[in-house]
Design an enzyme around this catalytic site. Structure first.
Site, PDB file in Angstrom:
ATOM      1  N   ASP A  16      22.850  20.012  30.480  1.00 11.61           N
ATOM      2  CA  ASP A  16      22.518  18.917  29.556  1.00 11.61           C
ATOM      3  C   ASP A  16      21.718  17.799  30.225  1.00 11.61           C
ATOM      4  OD1 ASP A  16      24.161  20.336  27.767  1.00 11.61           O
ATOM      5  OD2 ASP A  16      25.927  19.202  28.382  1.00 11.61           O
ATOM      6  N   GLU A 198      21.896  19.732  17.452  1.00 10.90           N
ATOM      7  CA  GLU A 198      22.509  18.777  18.385  1.00 10.90           C
ATOM      8  C   GLU A 198      21.472  18.307  19.393  1.00 10.90           C
ATOM      9  OE1 GLU A 198      25.721  21.141  19.892  1.00 10.90           O
ATOM     10  OE2 GLU A 198      24.386  22.624  20.786  1.00 10.90           O
TER      11      GLU A 198
END
Length: 499
Positions: A16, A198
């Site tokens: 991420d 997302e």
């Protein structure tokens, strides 16, 4: 379009990624989940060679991971720079939710967290400052000026069973570190029935606004999609040809969760996560060039191969790359003449904070070894080498009162009776094959057992290797000394040649 990526620029447990630029300097942060310190921060001048400068959450007062389960904790941070201050937003899952920390120096110290309202995960910030020096994403590059406002975006779940999510936004007040004003729903995916939309990030491009998100979940269907709008609050329409980065096949899969940055020369780059199949490394940080076609970002293959550094740590100090499971309220280790671990009642697997220190495995094949000086003083006392995905999935090679024991959780896989005194402990990792070995300090290695450890397959986190000690529920004053720790990465096998 090819999605054949090379080796990662940040290998190992680095999922991420989020990046920003300040002048000639780039700063990057990644998720850390249930591990402490939280949110590692890296610096680079070229987006390829990175140096860790610290962690945003390195004090127990900033991060309470009590009771945190595997692959929970800190999800998907975003780092941005505005008006001389770094703002970093993240979500503590199973905790207070969204928060922001700030610093004038990315190496720290970072502020105590300030909670931000709202549901969901994967938060991001966008400073709509219009054209400027180019601090990174959030800066405009077209003829229109931004209005100087800042915006907070995040994803939230509408139907978990179906994987339905949406992206929402509110205004962010950077000086007050809080949200204000109405909520806007920006996006629910590139097509009807889209799953797991997302990782939202907003940018100004050609006088308009680009929303970049992930879609399809973090496994094989992971992709990147984009939408555009004339106003920051929408409405957003998907760009032609979504996904802009389709699900990847080949040497790297699961690519997505991309964040864009501009170089001082005006070129665009992206950092993103990906997975090299066939090992327990999990999600790592990759780099790609980005060009534009009809307002649509086009991702190029990565051409860089990361160097394979051998690590030898004699523990003069404890490097920031060493992680504890959960939040240690006080150090259970000392350094200076090696690493000394205090034996404590806590055990790995109890949702506690055991005497465990580990660091990421950075290549599919690696050799890890250490030397252990330790004599059990009571039943249940043990210490040694640890290969850990989480507190449910791990392998331990430990010295006990009965000799050396190789364990998978409570199950004993192999035993040995080494000579008294110091002992070297090692593991050769080749994909999922883990061969554990031991040796006298001046003797030859003796293989103990090979474990086919496919149960170490990661979901969100990655396998880490390190050292562990416990007194199994009883108080103890004993300590285990590890004078050094080695990690070596053999060269990859030569590709086979078809004739």
């Amino acid at each position: 379009m090819s999605t054949s990526f090379g080796e990662p620029v940040l290998p190992g447990f680095r999922p991420d990624p989020s990046v920003c630029r300040v002048g000639a300097d780039y700063y990057l942060v990644t998720s850390s989940f249930e591990w402490f310190p939280g949110l590692p921060v890296f610096h680079s001048r070229d987006l390829v060679n990175w140096r860790r400068v610290g962690s945003a959450l390195d004090r127990p007062s900033q991060l309470d991971l009590t009771g945190c389960g595997p692959s929970r904790g800190l999800f998907a941070p975003t780092i941005r720079h505005h008006d001389g201050v770094f703002h970093l937003v993240c979500t503590l899952m199973d905790g207070p939710g969204h928060f922001v920390v700030t610093a004038t120096d990315p190496a720290g110290p970072w502020s105590e967290p300030c909670r931000l309202e709202g549901e969901g995960f994967d938060p991001s910030l966008f400073f709509d400052d219009g054209p400027g020096e180019g601090d990174g994403p959030g800066e405009g590059d077209g003829p229109g000026e931004g209005d100087g406002r800042a915006w907070f975006t995040a994803a939230r779940v509408l139907d978990e069973a179906a994987g339905r999510t949406e992206i929402w936004m509110r205004e962010y007040l950077p000086r007050e570190r809080r949200l204000t004003g109405p909520e806007y729903v920006l996006w629910s995916g590139s097509r009807p029935g889209a799953r797991w939309v997302e990782a939202p990030h907003l940018y100004r491009v050609d006088g308009g606004y680009l929303l970049l998100t992930a879609e399809g979940g973090t496994e094989a269907d992971h992709s990147v999609v984009a939408a555009r709008a004339g106003h920051v609050t929408g409405p957003y329409e998907g760009v032609p040809g979504n996904p802009v980065l389709p699900p990847a096949t080949g040497p790297v899969t699961c690519t997505g969760h991309a964040d864009l940055v501009r170089t001082p020369d005006g070129d665009w780059r992206t950092v993103l996560l990906g997975v090299r199949p066939g090992s327990a490394i999990g999600r790592e940080t990759f780099l790609a060039a980005v060009t534009w076609r009809d307002g649509r970002p086009v991702f190029s293959p990565v051409g860089h191969t990361s160097p394979r550094h051998r690590l030898h740590d004699d523990f003069a100090v404890l490097s920031a790359d060493w992680n504890a499971l959960g939040t240690p309220r006080a150090p259970f280790w000392t350094t200076g003449d090696g690493l000394r671990l205090r034996l404590r009642p806590e055990r790995l697997g109890e949702r506690s904070v055991p005497s465990l220190l580990v660091r990421p495995q950075e290549q599919p094949d690696c050799d890890a070894s250490t030397e252990l000086h330790f004599t059990p003083a009571a039943p249940g006392e043990e210490a040694g080498l640890a290969v850990v995905l989480d507190d449910d999935a791990h392998l331990l090679l430990l010295r006990t009162a009965e000799g050396l024991v190789l364990r998978r959780g409570p199950e004993v896989l192999a035993r040995a009776a080494p000579s008294p005194g110091p002992v070297r402990l090692g593991v050769r990792v080749r994909g999922f094959a883990h061969t554990f070995a031991h040796a006298a300090p001046d003797g030859a290695w003796q293989d103990l057992a090979t474990v086919e450890a496919s149960f170490l397959t990661p979901l969100f986190t990655s396998v880490q290797v390190g050292v562990y000690a416990t007194s199994h529920g009883r108080p103890s004053t004993n300590r285990a000394l590890f004078p050094w720790f080695d990690l070596a990465y053999p060269p990859p096998p030569e590709p086979s040649v078809r004739r």
